[in-house]
Motif scaffolding. Structure first.
Motif, PDB file in Angstrom:
ATOM      1  N   ALA A  12     -22.777  18.361   0.427  1.00  0.00           N
ATOM      2  CA  ALA A  12     -22.542  16.934   0.647  1.00  0.00           C
ATOM      3  C   ALA A  12     -22.315  16.230  -0.674  1.00  0.00           C
ATOM      4  O   ALA A  12     -21.552  15.274  -1.034  1.00  0.00           O
ATOM      5  CB  ALA A  12     -23.182  16.361   1.574  1.00  0.00           C
ATOM      6  N   LEU A  13     -23.345  16.673  -1.743  1.00  0.00           N
ATOM      7  CA  LEU A  13     -23.517  15.981  -3.023  1.00  0.00           C
ATOM      8  C   LEU A  13     -22.146  16.195  -3.683  1.00  0.00           C
ATOM      9  O   LEU A  13     -21.421  15.298  -4.558  1.00  0.00           O
ATOM     10  CB  LEU A  13     -24.677  16.508  -3.619  1.00  0.00           C
ATOM     11  N   PHE A  14     -21.685  17.526  -3.822  1.00  0.00           N
ATOM     12  CA  PHE A  14     -20.518  18.007  -4.391  1.00  0.00           C
ATOM     13  C   PHE A  14     -19.323  17.262  -3.826  1.00  0.00           C
ATOM     14  O   PHE A  14     -18.481  16.786  -4.598  1.00  0.00           O
ATOM     15  CB  PHE A  14     -20.489  19.542  -3.980  1.00  0.00           C
ATOM     16  N   PRO A  20     -13.849  14.156 -10.783  1.00  0.00           N
ATOM     17  CA  PRO A  20     -13.479  15.374 -10.414  1.00  0.00           C
ATOM     18  C   PRO A  20     -14.208  16.572 -10.742  1.00  0.00           C
ATOM     19  O   PRO A  20     -14.581  16.729 -12.191  1.00  0.00           O
ATOM     20  CB  PRO A  20     -11.970  15.459 -10.929  1.00  0.00           C
ATOM     21  N   VAL A  21     -14.594  17.656  -9.690  1.00  0.00           N
ATOM     22  CA  VAL A  21     -15.351  18.884 -10.133  1.00  0.00           C
ATOM     23  C   VAL A  21     -14.507  20.103  -9.503  1.00  0.00           C
ATOM     24  O   VAL A  21     -14.175  19.944  -8.484  1.00  0.00           O
ATOM     25  CB  VAL A  21     -16.749  18.566  -9.790  1.00  0.00           C
ATOM     26  N   LEU A  22     -14.444  21.071 -10.295  1.00  0.00           N
ATOM     27  CA  LEU A  22     -13.701  22.305  -9.911  1.00  0.00           C
ATOM     28  C   LEU A  22     -14.807  23.291 -10.254  1.00  0.00           C
ATOM     29  O   LEU A  22     -15.365  23.174 -11.216  1.00  0.00           O
ATOM     30  CB  LEU A  22     -12.327  22.585 -10.514  1.00  0.00           C
ATOM     31  N   VAL A  23     -14.842  24.391  -9.412  1.00  0.00           N
ATOM     32  CA  VAL A  23     -15.423  25.608  -9.538  1.00  0.00           C
ATOM     33  C   VAL A  23     -14.476  26.773  -9.628  1.00  0.00           C
ATOM     34  O   VAL A  23     -13.704  26.868  -9.176  1.00  0.00           O
ATOM     35  CB  VAL A  23     -16.444  25.962  -8.644  1.00  0.00           C
ATOM     36  N   ALA A  32     -13.097  26.298  -5.865  1.00  0.00           N
ATOM     37  CA  ALA A  32     -13.515  25.169  -5.005  1.00  0.00           C
ATOM     38  C   ALA A  32     -13.210  23.922  -5.964  1.00  0.00           C
ATOM     39  O   ALA A  32     -13.252  23.883  -7.006  1.00  0.00           O
ATOM     40  CB  ALA A  32     -14.910  25.213  -4.681  1.00  0.00           C
ATOM     41  N   ALA A  33     -12.834  22.961  -5.060  1.00  0.00           N
ATOM     42  CA  ALA A  33     -12.548  21.415  -5.752  1.00  0.00           C
ATOM     43  C   ALA A  33     -13.156  20.356  -4.828  1.00  0.00           C
ATOM     44  O   ALA A  33     -13.005  20.581  -3.514  1.00  0.00           O
ATOM     45  CB  ALA A  33     -10.959  21.486  -5.998  1.00  0.00           C
TER      46      ALA A  33
END
Length: 247
Positions: A12-14, A20-23, A32-33
């Motif tokens: 949920a935090l992600f 913007p955050v990507l893995v 993941a994005a």
């Protein structure tokens, strides 16, 4: 501090992070994005290839520029953080506001940081009393623009600024208003006298600029009652433009 978050809470935090955050995996495959990243990349985050400019910026630690729907370029600072299992997090931070603030601060500076001459704002501030005086007493006032044609390296700009300081009077206003453009404002000077000054400067600068593989284009105008400080400077720079030289 003990980690009390469950995997669902971490997820949920992600998902709610505003940036913007990507893995990615070790091969830069997007695994993941978060919604902010999917919105930025138009839901194509999982289709990015390693040659994408954003992923290249992540590898080099540089800035990635993204063009929004309005056509404006927005700079993003791209940083990476290692994650367990050989994964990496790509963090994108919009630095548009910082860039805009730097531009605003530069515009407010009265002196050109390289040459020590007046900046555009400094010139306008110093020129407004001269314009008021010319309007009150009908005294002459001329402006000369010098536009450089070629790659002007720092030593060339410094040499030209020194020459202008040496050849102009103490009462004249000298400014560097753009990367390649200088302005000299000449109080109590008619257009004919300003043109004669250009002839002298042209000879001096001709030697200096030829050695530096530069050409200089002059523009000269005389103040009229319709002019403000801004329009006088604009008319001088327009007169030194390549289009004016060709006409």
């Amino acid at each position: 501090m003990k980690d009390a978050l469950t995997p669902e809470q971490w997820q949920a935090l992600f998902e709610t992070l505003p940036d913007p955050v990507l893995v990615t995996g070790e091969d830069l495959e997007i695994l993941a994005a978060n919604p902010a990243a999917r919105s930025l990349l138009s839901d194509s985050a999982h289709q990015l290839t390693p040659g994408h400019p954003m992923l290249q910026a992540a590898q080099s630690g540089s800035t990635w520029e993204w063009r929004d729907a309005g056509g404006e370029l927005r700079p993003f600072e791209v940083t990476t953080r290692p994650l367990p299992g050989g994964l990496r997090a790509l963090l994108l931070r919009d630095t548009s506001d910082q860039a805009r603030l730097r531009e605003e601060l530069a515009a407010q500076t009265l002196k050109d940081p390289l040459t020590g001459l007046l900046s555009l704002r400094g010139l306008i501030v110093a020129l407004e009393p001269q314009v008021s005086r010319s309007r009150r007493y009908d005294s002459p006032l001329s402006a000369v623009a010098l536009r450089l044609d070629g790659i002007a390296e720092e030593p060339a700009l410094l040499a030209i600024s020194r020459l202008l300081r040496d050849k102009l009077r103490w009462a004249d206003l000298v400014a560097r208003i753009e990367e390649d453009t200088f302005i000299a404002v000449l109080p109590e000077t008619r257009l004919g006298d300003a043109r004669r000054l250009i002839e002298k400067l042209h000879a001096e600068l001709g030697v200096c600029c030829s050695e530096l593989a530069l050409r200089v284009q002059f523009g000269v105008v005389e103040w009229s009652r319709a002019d403000s400080a801004q329009t006088l400077v604009r008319r001088a720079t327009d007169a030194a433009s390549p289009q004016a030289a060709a006409s």
